[in-house]
Design a protein around this motif. Structure first.
Motif, PDB file in Angstrom:
ATOM      1  N   ARG A  29      77.534   7.891  45.173  1.00 34.90           N
ATOM      2  CA  ARG A  29      78.069   6.915  44.213  1.00 34.90           C
ATOM      3  C   ARG A  29      79.563   6.688  44.404  1.00 34.90           C
ATOM      4  N   SER A  30      80.229   7.634  45.094  1.00 38.78           N
ATOM      5  CA  SER A  30      81.652   7.461  45.382  1.00 38.78           C
ATOM      6  C   SER A  30      81.886   6.730  46.703  1.00 38.78           C
ATOM      7  N   GLY A  31      80.811   6.338  47.388  1.00 43.56           N
ATOM      8  CA  GLY A  31      80.930   5.562  48.616  1.00 43.56           C
ATOM      9  C   GLY A  31      80.748   6.338  49.898  1.00 43.56           C
ATOM     10  N   LEU A  32      80.382   7.619  49.808  1.00 41.73           N
ATOM     11  CA  LEU A  32      80.175   8.429  51.000  1.00 41.73           C
ATOM     12  C   LEU A  32      78.726   8.351  51.471  1.00 41.73           C
ATOM     13  N   ASN A  33      78.534   8.510  52.781  1.00 40.70           N
ATOM     14  CA  ASN A  33      77.196   8.711  53.315  1.00 40.70           C
ATOM     15  C   ASN A  33      76.862  10.193  53.193  1.00 40.70           C
ATOM     16  N   VAL A  34      75.618  10.500  52.879  1.00 41.59           N
ATOM     17  CA  VAL A  34      75.210  11.885  52.676  1.00 41.59           C
ATOM     18  C   VAL A  34      73.979  12.188  53.519  1.00 41.59           C
ATOM     19  N   GLU A  35      74.054  13.286  54.262  1.00 38.79           N
ATOM     20  CA  GLU A  35      72.886  13.836  54.943  1.00 38.79           C
ATOM     21  C   GLU A  35      72.455  15.079  54.176  1.00 38.79           C
ATOM     22  N   LEU A  36      71.252  15.065  53.620  1.00 47.23           N
ATOM     23  CA  LEU A  36      70.782  16.135  52.761  1.00 47.23           C
ATOM     24  C   LEU A  36      69.665  16.899  53.466  1.00 47.23           C
ATOM     25  N   LEU A 259      82.473  14.509  41.886  1.00 43.77           N
ATOM     26  CA  LEU A 259      81.622  15.257  40.965  1.00 43.77           C
ATOM     27  C   LEU A 259      81.963  14.932  39.519  1.00 43.77           C
ATOM     28  N   ASN A 260      83.245  14.774  39.242  1.00 44.77           N
ATOM     29  CA  ASN A 260      83.671  14.508  37.875  1.00 44.77           C
ATOM     30  C   ASN A 260      83.505  13.042  37.489  1.00 44.77           C
ATOM     31  N   ASP A 261      83.791  12.145  38.416  1.00 44.75           N
ATOM     32  CA  ASP A 261      83.801  10.716  38.093  1.00 44.75           C
ATOM     33  C   ASP A 261      82.438  10.047  38.238  1.00 44.75           C
ATOM     34  N   ASN A 262      81.605  10.558  39.161  1.00 43.22           N
ATOM     35  CA  ASN A 262      80.430   9.790  39.560  1.00 43.22           C
ATOM     36  C   ASN A 262      79.089  10.497  39.381  1.00 43.22           C
ATOM     37  N   SER A 263      79.088  11.713  38.826  1.00 35.86           N
ATOM     38  CA  SER A 263      77.798  12.348  38.570  1.00 35.86           C
ATOM     39  C   SER A 263      77.125  11.633  37.400  1.00 35.86           C
ATOM     40  N   GLU A 264      75.806  11.514  37.474  1.00 39.13           N
ATOM     41  CA  GLU A 264      75.102  10.705  36.490  1.00 39.13           C
ATOM     42  C   GLU A 264      74.993  11.383  35.139  1.00 39.13           C
ATOM     43  N   ARG A 265      75.138  12.710  35.108  1.00 41.44           N
ATOM     44  CA  ARG A 265      75.037  13.438  33.839  1.00 41.44           C
ATOM     45  C   ARG A 265      75.640  14.823  34.026  1.00 41.44           C
ATOM     46  N   ALA A 266      76.004  15.451  32.921  1.00 37.22           N
ATOM     47  CA  ALA A 266      76.521  16.817  32.984  1.00 37.22           C
ATOM     48  C   ALA A 266      75.393  17.825  33.160  1.00 37.22           C
ATOM     49  N   TRP A 267      74.207  17.504  32.627  1.00 38.47           N
ATOM     50  CA  TRP A 267      73.040  18.370  32.794  1.00 38.47           C
ATOM     51  C   TRP A 267      72.524  18.210  34.215  1.00 38.47           C
ATOM     52  N   ILE A 268      72.235  19.338  34.881  1.00 40.12           N
ATOM     53  CA  ILE A 268      71.857  19.299  36.287  1.00 40.12           C
ATOM     54  C   ILE A 268      70.414  19.740  36.480  1.00 40.12           C
ATOM     55  N   ALA A 269      70.097  20.942  36.026  1.00 39.23           N
ATOM     56  CA  ALA A 269      68.761  21.482  36.242  1.00 39.23           C
ATOM     57  C   ALA A 269      68.493  22.551  35.194  1.00 39.23           C
ATOM     58  N   GLN A 270      67.466  22.348  34.381  1.00 40.60           N
ATOM     59  CA  GLN A 270      67.083  23.315  33.355  1.00 40.60           C
ATOM     60  C   GLN A 270      68.298  23.681  32.520  1.00 40.60           C
ATOM     61  N   ASP A 271      68.908  24.856  32.759  1.00 41.53           N
ATOM     62  CA  ASP A 271      70.055  25.279  31.964  1.00 41.53           C
ATOM     63  C   ASP A 271      71.314  25.368  32.820  1.00 41.53           C
ATOM     64  N   VAL A 272      71.489  24.445  33.762  1.00 47.01           N
ATOM     65  CA  VAL A 272      72.664  24.384  34.628  1.00 47.01           C
ATOM     66  C   VAL A 272      73.462  23.126  34.271  1.00 47.01           C
ATOM     67  N   PHE A 273      74.787  23.285  34.099  1.00 44.77           N
ATOM     68  CA  PHE A 273      75.627  22.205  33.606  1.00 44.77           C
ATOM     69  C   PHE A 273      76.930  22.122  34.417  1.00 44.77           C
TER      70      PHE A 273
END
Length: 301
Positions: A29-36, A259-273
């Motif tokens: 979302r910040s304009g980078l290409n990502v290989e996952l 991570l701060n500007d472009n993450s879609e939510r603060a909740w990540i996975a189950q109880d990870v924030f």
């Protein structure tokens, strides 16, 4: 370095995979290409970062700290060329030292003396958090991998399968990191268990040597200990997003900002924030580029 970021995780590890996918989406979302990518066991992402094969990965906070310090299972230094990008918060992920109440054991020292038959859920000791458990039990004269089988017991190394062993009665001890929402907490709802406290000097040594902060499990933290004394243990503060030292400062800055500007939510996975306020709170040294971003945000001095 191009504007393609190689983000990696291990096979398995559902919350790890969710965490790196959360980060990858923020980078995109910040304009980078990502290989996952996803391959290997728990330690392999740290080695891929350190060798320069990947740029960003995820690890338990304690594991990342040990790798960066080249201690424990990472003492060969092959995973030390990593730095912290951000801490992902996972509250109350403590080291649980639990035995079923019918064993009649009330302390780790008593466990060492009585040598009961244990069918114990553990983390493997060539993995950072499991190594810490091995080390503090050695302070009490217990060799985790040797003694439990020698006493007639067995070792359960699959966290997802711990609960089924608890339900069918084939698990009567848990020595591993977990939360009250995981198998350790659920086990206490199903049967009567006892939490075994660590002695203060041993807990403090684990914090000093391996980056596992001392903590106390208070009364009413989970069923089964409401009437118990508070239990001294150590904790794993969460998950660390880690980054290779080969990543330039300006790119590390850009990733921390993403991570701060472009993450879609603060909740990540189950109880990870995620929260920028806590992102730099990691025992692994911050990458200089990430540190610059956190200083600009006023959350790092």
């Amino acid at each position: 370095m191009t504007d393609t970021i190689r983000v990696t995780s291990s096979n398995g590890g559902g919350q790890w995979w969710k965490s790196v996918k959360w980060a990858a989406k923020a980078f995109e979302r910040s304009g980078l290409n990502v290989e996952l990518t996803r391959a290997g066991n728990w330690n392999d992402p740290l080695y891929r970062l350190s060798s320069g094969e990947a740029d960003v990965a995820v690890s338990l906070t304690v594991g990342a700290a040990m790798a960066a310090r080249a201690v424990g299972p990472y003492k060969d230094g092959k995973a030390s060329r990593i730095r912290a990008l951000a801490r992902l918060i996972r509250p109350d992920q403590h080291y649980f030292n639990m035995v079923r109440a019918d064993l009649g054991v009330r302390s780790v020292a008593e466990l060492a003396r009585k040598k009961p038959v244990l069918h114990a859920s553990i983390e493997v000791v060539d993995y950072g958090p499991g190594y810490v458990t091995e080390m503090y039990l050695k302070h009490y004269g217990i060799d985790l991998m040797r003694d439990i089988p020698a006493w007639g017991g067995s070792l359960i190394t699959s966290h997802p399968h711990t609960l089924e062993h608890v339900v069918d009665g084939s698990c009567n001890a848990i020595f591993r990191t977990d939360t009250s929402a995981g198998p350790a907490g659920i086990a206490a709802h199903l049967q009567d268990w006892v939490l075994l406290p660590l002695d203060p000097d041993i807990a403090q040594a684990m914090e000093r040597d391996y980056g596992a902060p001392v903590t106390t499990i208070e009364k009413a933290f989970m069923r089964g200990i409401e009437d118990s004394d508070p239990c001294l243990t150590i904790t794993n503060p969460g998950f660390d997003l880690v980054i290779g030292t080969h990543v330039p400062d300006d790119m590390a800055y850009r990733l921390a900002k993403a991570l701060n500007d472009n993450s879609e939510r603060a909740w990540i996975a189950q109880d990870v924030f995620y929260a920028v306020r806590h992102a730099p709170e990691t025992p692994t040294p911050l990458h200089p580029g990430a540190a610059r971003y956190y200083r600009e945000m006023g959350v790092l001095k």
